[in-house]
Scaffold this motif. Structure first.
Motif: not given
Length: 628
Positions: A235, A239, A242-243, A267, A270-271, A405, A408
């Motif tokens: 996970a 993240i 993606s970031c 992020a 979503v988190s 996160p 991120t």
């Protein structure tokens, strides 16, 4: 003499004659470049007006405030709010990458922004935590803190104060020229090494586990081991990657959109919505402490100072060099000028002040400053707005980013580090000048594999050695007369040029000092011995010789004796007046003879022909037209 761009600068400044204080509605005044101030003291005293002018010179923020126009306010506010979207995640990410709590990145953003708004000579330069300083800060405080967070905070503040004092002191002492100690190849090598260290250091956050090791290779081995042992949090990896794609994608294809803001907001949402901290075990930022940083004097002892001093010197040099380059670049774009010494004073004072408010060393930001410019910033009020926005976040919404996160933050730092990577310069240096390529590579390797602090001193040493090598063994040439070309030219470039029989025209392209005095002597003697027919005169074309020290003067006197023993006369042509004065004060000019110092090489050739009776017909005397 007017320089290019003066016409543009003239439209931005007040006319010295009208003293009205008015500037065009669209542009702020050029800080520190305006004319004398109108007398606002009320008593008409020139002394008071001069004192006010001096104060405004060192505190440009007051000058901007005096001349601030309402039309600039909307742009500064919008730019400040846009900038905040970068300041918050970047500050927190760089703090954690430096081995400090994330909140310190916000403290180290607020104070320098406010300090520079008051003292900074640049209109839009943005100060704050920077990726180029992260490894230096971490290398200095992490081993000393040994896991003690309170001690790490105190050490970071102490480091900021020491580095700030060094930079501000250099500005007050007018040592702005020291920012040139890092040549461009060495600086690029250093920054690429920093980028590699930062990228490897953030792999743990992206993959969701901690890295062990204090060196690049140790961290890289720890990452490989963790991936191999199955410690990757999928996970966190999803993240982080993606970031990183979002940030780099917007940077490449939609630079007007703040990709960092999109990644951080996305992020965090979503988190928080999916509760990934509980369900997937990812590490999140958590709620920030509510409130503002308090003034405090960091606790330290003499042992801490001696341990932190090497890192402080490196930080001072890197931050000063980066800020000087960035400030001049944006000043040129804006059509105004900045004073390097005042820039250093503003940087050092602002960075040092952060140390009294739980901050750490800062520098100018090459990523956030362009954002401020693109968003329409007009003055340093942009930075003030950004600082106040962060203050509002800490006071009224400390939990807003609690679900952010750590992966991120790692992506934010990695994206910043990737912006430091410059392989194009290495390729260009390989093609243009191999010696400078190897300088850049040595700097890169030193920083990446020996260590950041030793690496920065290695980089400075390489720059100085490169300078000394060129001064020690400068280019030289024997000159001849090329048909149809005015003047006397290097035989290596004009192989068909004619030499006057019995005359060696020798050019030495550098100052004469203790390190190259014997090099000069040996080269002159070699040229005199190799001359065919045998040399009767050696004339030094001395226009490139910018200085002669006492060691070199003694060498010239010895050379005179050696050449006299060979039946050769030594003369000089085109000696600069101040160099001639030096030789006169040493007594060396009397040994050479004033009558053997000629204003031009042509006059020296004429004197040689008259003294020796050598027959020589110049192409001009033969009526040959010059080349076109």
């Amino acid at each position: 003499m007017r320089e290019p761009g003066d016409e543009q600068a003239d439209t931005r400044e007040v006319s010295p004659q009208d003293g009205s204080g008015a500037v065009p509605a669209g542009e702020p005044p050029a800080e520190g470049q305006g004319p004398g101030l109108p007398d606002e003291a009320g008593d008409g005293s020139p002394g008071v007006a001069s004192a006010i002018g001096s104060l405004l010179t060192w505190i440009p923020g007051l000058q901007t405030l005096r001349r601030y126009q309402p039309a600039w306010l909307p742009r500064d506010i919008i730019a400040g709010l846009v900038l905040t979207a970068l300041l918050v995640p970047a500050g927190m990410g760089y703090a954690e990458a430096s081995g400090l709590p994330a909140i310190l990145g916000l403290y180290a953003t607020i104070v320098p922004l406010l300090g520079y708004a008051l003292l900074g000579p640049s209109r839009i330069l943005v100060l704050g935590p920077d990726s180029s300083l992260v490894p230096l800060i971490a290398a200095a405080i992490v081993p000393l803190a040994a896991g003690d967070e309170a001690r790490a905070i105190s050490l970071a503040g102490t480091l900021a104060i020491i580095a700030g004092l060094l930079v501000a002191g250099a500005g007050l002492a007018r040592f702005g020229f020291l920012t040139d100690l890092l040549s461009t190849p060495v600086r690029q090598g250093y920054l690429n090494g920093i980028a590699l260290i930062v990228l490897v250091g953030q792999l743990g956050k992206i993959f969701g586990f901690s890295l062990d090791g204090e060196t690049l290779l140790a961290e890289l081995a720890s990452w490989v081991s963790g991936v191999r042992d199955g410690q990757t949090n999928l996970a966190a990896l999803a993240i982080g990657l993606s970031c990183l794609v979002v940030i780099l994608g917007f940077r490449a294809w939609r630079p007007s959109v703040p990709g960092v803001l999109v990644a951080v907001v996305g992020a965090t949402v979503v988190s928080g919505v999916l509760d990934l901290a509980t369900r997937a075990g990812i590490v999140v930022l958590g709620p920030l402490p509510q409130g503002l940083p308090k003034f405090s004097i960091p606790t330290f002892d003499l042992g801490d100072i001696s341990a932190l001093l090497p890192a402080a010197i490196g930080i001072a040099l890197v931050s000063a060099a980066d800020t000087s380059v960035l400030s001049r670049a944006f000043a040129a774009r804006g059509g105004y000028q900045v004073d390097a010494n005042r820039e250093l004073f503003a940087l050092g004072t602002s960075s040092g002040a952060s140390g009294f408010f739980s901050g750490f060393p800062v520098s100018s930001s090459s990523s956030r400053t362009p954002v401020a410019e693109a968003a329409g910033a007009k003055t340093q009020l942009t930075g003030v707005v950004g600082a106040l926005a962060i203050v509002a976040l800490l006071l009224f919404a400390p939990s807003l980013l609690s679900a952010l996160p750590q992966a991120t933050l790692g992506a934010v730092v990695m994206a910043a580090a990737l912006s430091l990577v410059d392989t194009a310069t290495f390729r260009r240096l390989w093609v243009q000048r191999r010696s400078e390529f190897w300088l850049a590579f040595a700097s890169f390797a030193g920083v990446a594999f020996i260590g950041v602090i030793p690496g920065i001193f290695l980089s400075v040493g390489l720059s100085l050695l490169a300078f000394l090598r060129r001064a020690w063994w400068p280019h030289d040439a024997v000159l001849g007369r090329a048909q149809g070309v005015k003047g006397y030219h290097d035989l290596s470039y004009y192989p068909d040029a004619r030499q006057v029989p019995g005359l060696v025209l020798y050019r030495f392209d550098g100052p004469l000092f203790f390190a190259n005095a014997d090099v000069f002597r040996a080269r002159v003697l070699d040229r005199a011995r190799a001359a065919r027919p045998p040399a009767r005169w050696v004339v030094v074309a001395a226009e490139p010789i910018t200085d002669v020290d006492t060691t070199a003067a003694e060498m010239i006197e010895s050379l005179l004796v050696e050449l006299e023993g060979m039946g050769v006369t030594l003369a000089f042509a085109e000696l600069k007046d101040f160099v001639k004065d030096r030789l006169r004060s040493y007594g060396t000019l009397a040994r050479i003879g004033e009558d053997h110092c000629y204003p031009t090489v042509g006059r020296a050739v004429d004197a040689y022909l008259a003294a020796t009776g050598e027959e020589w017909i110049d192409w001009e005397e033969a009526g040959i037209p010059p080349r076109t």
